[in-house]
Design a protein around this motif. Sequence first.
Motif, PDB file in Angstrom:
ATOM      1  N   VAL A 136       0.842  -1.205   0.000  1.00 16.14           N
ATOM      2  CA  VAL A 136       0.000   0.000   0.000  1.00 16.14           C
ATOM      3  C   VAL A 136       0.876   1.253   0.000  1.00 16.14           C
ATOM      4  O   VAL A 136       0.588   2.237  -0.698  1.00 16.14           O
ATOM      5  N   VAL A 137       1.950   1.215   0.773  1.00 14.62           N
ATOM      6  CA  VAL A 137       2.857   2.362   0.844  1.00 14.62           C
ATOM      7  C   VAL A 137       3.513   2.600  -0.511  1.00 14.62           C
ATOM      8  O   VAL A 137       3.624   3.747  -0.984  1.00 14.62           O
ATOM      9  N   SER A 138       3.978   1.526  -1.156  1.00 14.57           N
ATOM     10  CA  SER A 138       4.631   1.682  -2.459  1.00 14.57           C
ATOM     11  C   SER A 138       3.660   2.220  -3.507  1.00 14.57           C
ATOM     12  O   SER A 138       4.018   3.078  -4.323  1.00 14.57           O
ATOM     13  N   ALA A 139       2.428   1.743  -3.492  1.00  9.86           N
ATOM     14  CA  ALA A 139       1.428   2.260  -4.437  1.00  9.86           C
ATOM     15  C   ALA A 139       1.107   3.719  -4.151  1.00  9.86           C
ATOM     16  O   ALA A 139       0.919   4.524  -5.080  1.00  9.86           O
ATOM     17  N   SER A 140       1.066   4.089  -2.884  1.00  5.76           N
ATOM     18  CA  SER A 140       0.782   5.478  -2.521  1.00  5.76           C
ATOM     19  C   SER A 140       1.902   6.399  -2.982  1.00  5.76           C
ATOM     20  O   SER A 140       1.645   7.528  -3.429  1.00  5.76           O
ATOM     21  N   ILE A 141       3.139   5.934  -2.866  1.00  3.39           N
ATOM     22  CA  ILE A 141       4.279   6.733  -3.320  1.00  3.39           C
ATOM     23  C   ILE A 141       4.198   6.960  -4.823  1.00  3.39           C
ATOM     24  O   ILE A 141       4.436   8.070  -5.321  1.00  3.39           O
TER      25      ILE A 141
END
Length: 303
Positions: free
Chosen positions: A132-137
């Motif tokens: 989720v963090v990587s997609a948000s970045i």
Amino acid sequence: MTDHAAHPPAAATQSSTDNSEGMSYLETLPSKIVTLYIPLFIMIVILLFPFYWMALTSIKPDEQLIDMETYNPFWVVKPTLKHIQKLLFETQYPRWLWNTMYVAGAATFISIVASVLAAYAIVRLRFKGANVVSASIFLAYLIPPSILFIPLASVIHSYGLFDSPLALILVYPTLLIPFSTWLLMGYFKTIPYELEECALIDGASRWQILTKIVLPLAVPGLISAFIFSFTLCWNEFIYALTFLSSTQNKTVPVAIVNEFVDGDIYKWGSLMAGALVGSLPLVILYAFFVEHYVSAMTGAVKE
């Protein structure tokens, strides 16, 4: 009888193979001209023509810049260095160039450090919600800067950083960190995780693994992220135009437009000279890092 019957077909086959190879060479040469050399020539012309036009305009006398009917616009007669001399010695261009290098270097350094830590944490620590963090970045990188400069201007003004290079140094990482993190994540994934497991068994800390194992193997990614970040900072226009107002604090892209354009009067000689001189540091940067990038690519460890 069998041997005698077998040899002639073999010789005939070899002869036909030689003939076909020779004919294929003649057939492939025109096809290479059409499919390779002509498109390559067109691409080179398209890419280099802007630099040729900038160099040509920067050494043209004023009368040749104005009178396009008498003089050939694609050539110069009696070139002059007046525009370049005026740019370097009668304006604050050296100061603008230093401001651009200072801002680009500092913002790039901050972005690379933050991106390395973020990418390593997402790829290697395997914490809950890493995807989720990587997609948000990545989604943060897709946000256009044109809709962010107004709220960022309010923040910069409230902290008293307006009309200061520090404002750009703190704002540019918001553009650079998302893409650099996404880029470094891909390079970190190519490094075998077994190397880190062996280092952990030998008692190495995460910081030692990052600095002594991961980063040396991820040099291609670091160079790519550095070049991308530095180039984007060097050419950025919207934030530099919004946050800087004093002439001595401006960067090259904003300064040459504001100082050499007076209403509908364009000082084309000095304007193109400023653009040409301002692009030289990036040309030197790319020329210097190409060799290191290729050598790093050959030594990269892949899974």
